[in-house]
Design an enzyme around this catalytic site. Structure first.
Site, PDB file in Angstrom:
ATOM      1  N   ALA A 106       2.619   6.162   0.667  1.00 23.96           N
ATOM      2  CA  ALA A 106       2.810   7.370   1.482  1.00 23.96           C
ATOM      3  C   ALA A 106       1.950   7.306   2.739  1.00 23.96           C
ATOM      4  O   ALA A 106       2.387   7.682   3.832  1.00 23.96           O
ATOM      5  CB  ALA A 106       2.473   8.610   0.660  1.00 23.96           C
ATOM      6  N   TYR A 107       0.740   6.841   2.579  1.00 22.49           N
ATOM      7  CA  TYR A 107      -0.191   6.719   3.705  1.00 22.49           C
ATOM      8  C   TYR A 107       0.284   5.648   4.682  1.00 22.49           C
ATOM      9  O   TYR A 107       0.375   5.877   5.897  1.00 22.49           O
ATOM     10  CB  TYR A 107      -1.573   6.369   3.148  1.00 22.49           C
ATOM     11  CG  TYR A 107      -2.651   6.153   4.175  1.00 22.49           C
ATOM     12  CD1 TYR A 107      -3.161   7.202   4.926  1.00 22.49           C
ATOM     13  CD2 TYR A 107      -3.200   4.879   4.368  1.00 22.49           C
ATOM     14  CE1 TYR A 107      -4.181   7.001   5.846  1.00 22.49           C
ATOM     15  CE2 TYR A 107      -4.218   4.660   5.285  1.00 22.49           C
ATOM     16  CZ  TYR A 107      -4.705   5.727   6.023  1.00 22.49           C
ATOM     17  OH  TYR A 107      -5.713   5.529   6.930  1.00 22.49           O
TER      18      TYR A 107
END
Length: 684
Positions: A573-574
């Site tokens: 996600a990052y």
């Protein structure tokens, strides 16, 4: 005005310390002395380097500020060398400065005031000179001699305006001896000089005469309006400030000299800018030569029309600024002797009808000084109008003051500018870690910083730290949630109002949710995209709008991560959101290059120091991913770099400084790693 002298505070002080005490009382009263103005001196007996006793004049050094002056701010001049000059008929400024340089008790002292001879030629032990507002309200009229006589009888002698120097010094000395009743000398368009056998006597005589002038002006003003009122309604403060925020960046660009703006719309300012008299009064000129050096001879008065019509207002503002510059060039060419090149022709004070006052300066302190001085000029105008009609220097005298070689020389003594002097930077996620380090570094290098973070207390703390080191005028702070468009808009509105625009955006705020893609919650994925991608879009959109309005170029700096070129396990996600940030930065470089706006990316890695990103959960996740104990996470990241180096927030701040300043003027769309050397993350 009341005397602030405290005998208990003054008791036991040495003569020099009494002079410091007296000077700070004068300098601390804005109605007497503003931003380095005013002068004080004391005659003492001291020993020279041979041990011989000498009669010495201790006088304020050139350019010193009496609010904060210390013992070292008063060079000593040997009076035995100076007093014989009183017999001369004339002496040029250059001759006088050179001569005084040979009269110093300590050769390493700062240069003594240009008014040294004025103080030396008066026989009294202590002398005080100020630019008191109330005195100037009397002297800056069409009939100053008559009004001074009404106010003081024979107690105050008057001397016609003359630029400081040898001849003025002789005239003041002669005027002080015109009668036994004389207790002070009023210098037309310049101020008041008083004296006494002690610092207290000279100070309290000064306060008494200024108080009497205040009462004289107040009596004349009773029941009168110095400025006619406009028939149109005054816009509300909210409307005025919206207009100022909308017009500030355009004005900052039009003034062309860089620096910052300061906006005010207090009652005293609004009384003038909403009056039909504003244009005619403003064109009369500055209250004194000292005022003129900060505010220029006249302000620019602009009627922008309907302030809600931003495009029309900007157009009128642009035309008015160019007309001001044209008129200044014409004034310069008519009065110059060709000895000095023309200074910046743009206004330092801009009065927007119905809106308020912008002042400009190379930095916030200079812009604030111009605002303070022009506010006092408004008060002086009001007093003069109550008594008679406001008057100022002739056009030639104004030119001679602004282009006085001694003042031009003083400018050359200013310390060199820092790398970001006069720039305005907004930093997101600035309450801790990388953002805090960048905010502190930029402030150290001269920038004016808008500190923003979703953690309001943290942003406030960083702003306080900057204010303590560099002055409160250099920083402001706002709580900003980069995922909330209204919150972002309000923070940039604050930058517009606080400094007039923006030169550098550091888009740094970020979060790092941990989890494998197959087990990641949708909310965590969406939160990462909101902060790490959309947040950068929202702040960049606002920054670009301001920079384009200014037309001065600018720098967008995106703090991304080494995960952009080398994503990490369980950081999907990052990594994905940060990759979107990097692509956004590249598109901004493409779209804004023609406007001189650069967009670059910094890829840090493993910056643990003070970072909220490396939460306990992230540390545990990284330890698990690499099969190491949590206690070894920091050392693991250090050892895996090619340089075997620990990367700090200050390292990233140095990279941001490079991308913010002129050293990277030809760099855009670039990706700069600050990771200690990671082969997998080499940009390609």
């Amino acid at each position: 005005m009341r005397s602030a002298w405290s005998e208990s505070e003054a008791a036991g002080l040495s003569p020099l310390d009494l002079l410091v005490y007296q000077s700070r009382l004068v300098g601390g009263e804005p109605a007497l002395a503003l931003w380095g103005g005013g002068n004080t001196s004391l005659k003492t007996i001291e020993r020279d380097f041979t041990g011989a006793e000498r009669s010495v004049l201790r006088i304020k050094g050139s350019g010193a500020d009496m609010k904060t002056i210390g013992r070292g701010g008063f060079p000593g001049v040997v009076l035995d060398y100076v007093l014989p000059l009183l017999d001369r008929d004339d002496m040029s400024d250059d001759e006088m400065v050179d001569y005084l340089g040979h009269c110093l008790l300590e050769p390493s002292s700062p240069r003594p005031s240009i008014e040294t001879l004025l103080h030396a030629f008066l026989p009294h032990a202590s002398v005080v000179h100020s630019h008191a507002d109330a005195i100037l309200s009397i002297t800056n009229t069409r009939r100053p001699y008559e009004l001074l006589a009404e106010a003081f009888g024979e107690e105050v002698a008057a001397v016609a305006y003359r630029r400081p120097g040898f001849l003025l010094s002789k005239e003041v000395a002669q005027s002080a001896q015109t009668g036994a009743a004389v207790r002070g000398v009023a210098l037309l368009n310049h101020g008041l000089v008083t004296w006494g056998d002690t610092p207290r006597e000279a100070y309290e005589t000064h306060i008494e005469l200024v108080t009497r002038s205040e009462e004289f002006v107040r009596t004349a003003a009773s029941g009168r309006r110095p400025f006619r009122r406009s028939e149109s309604a005054r816009p509300t403060p909210a409307i005025r400030r919206r207009a100022a925020a909308a017009l500030g960046p355009a004005l900052r660009g039009l003034l062309r000299h860089g620096g910052v703006l300061h906006f005010e719309d207090g009652d005293e300012v609004m009384r003038l800018v909403c009056s039909p008299d504003a244009e005619s009064l403003a064109q009369v000129g500055a209250a004194t030569p000292d005022h003129l050096l900060t505010t220029k001879r006249t302000p620019l008065v602009v009627d922008t029309g309907d302030v809600s019509d931003t495009e029309q207002a900007r157009s009128r503002l642009a035309a008015a600024v160019e007309e001001y510059a044209r008129s200044y060039r014409q004034w310069y060419e008519h009065h110059t002797d060709g000895a000095h090149p023309m200074l910046d022709p743009y206004p330092r004070v801009v009065l927007l009808r119905g809106v308020g006052m912008w002042t400009a300066g190379a930095n916030a302190r200079a812009a604030l000084a111009a605002a303070d001085i022009y506010r006092h000029t408004i008060d002086i105008m009001a007093g003069s109008q109550a008594l008679d009609r406001y008057a100022s220097l002739s056009l030639q005298d104004a030119y001679d003051a602004e282009y006085w070689p001694l003042e031009l020389y003083k400018r050359t003594l200013a310390p060199p500018e820092r790398e970001l002097s006069g720039r305005v930077a907004l930093v997101t996620g600035a309450a801790s870690g990388i953002g805090r380090a960048i905010a502190l570094k930029f402030a150290e290098e001269g920038a004016h910083v808008v500190v923003t973070d979703v953690h309001a207390a943290g942003a406030r703390a960083v702003a306080r730290e900057i204010a303590e080191r560099h002055g409160s005028e250099r920083v402001t702070h706002r709580r900003m949630d980069v995922t909330d468009e209204e919150s972002v808009r309000e923070a940039f509105y604050a930058a517009r109002l606080a400094f007039g625009g923006l030169d550098v955006l550091v888009s740094n705020a970020g979060i790092a949710p941990v989890g494998a893609i197959d087990s990641l919650e949708l909310a965590d994925w969406q939160r990462s995209l909101s902060v790490n991608a959309t947040g950068h879009f929202l702040v960049a959109k606002q920054a670009v709008a301001i920079m384009r309005e200014q037309g001065l170029g600018g720098s967008l700096i995106f703090v991304a991560t080494k995960n952009v070129p080398a994503p990490g396990q369980e950081l999907g996600a990052y990594s994905a959101a940060k990759a979107a940030e990097a692509q956004l930065a590249r598109v901004l470089a493409i779209e804004n290059g023609p406007h001189g706006i650069r967009s670059n990316i910094i890829n840090p890695d493993a910056v643990f120091q003070g970072s909220r990103l490396w939460s306990p959960a992230v540390r545990r996740g990284r330890a698990q991913a690499h099969g190491i104990p949590v206690s070894e996470v920091e050392d693991f990241y250090r050892r895996r770099t090619l340089l075997r180096a620990t990367v700090t927030a200050e390292d990233v701040a140095e990279a941001a400084l490079f991308l913010a300043g002129d050293r990277s003027l030809k760099t855009t769309g670039a990706m700069l790693p600050v990771d200690g050397g990671l082969r997998d993350a080499f940009p390609r």
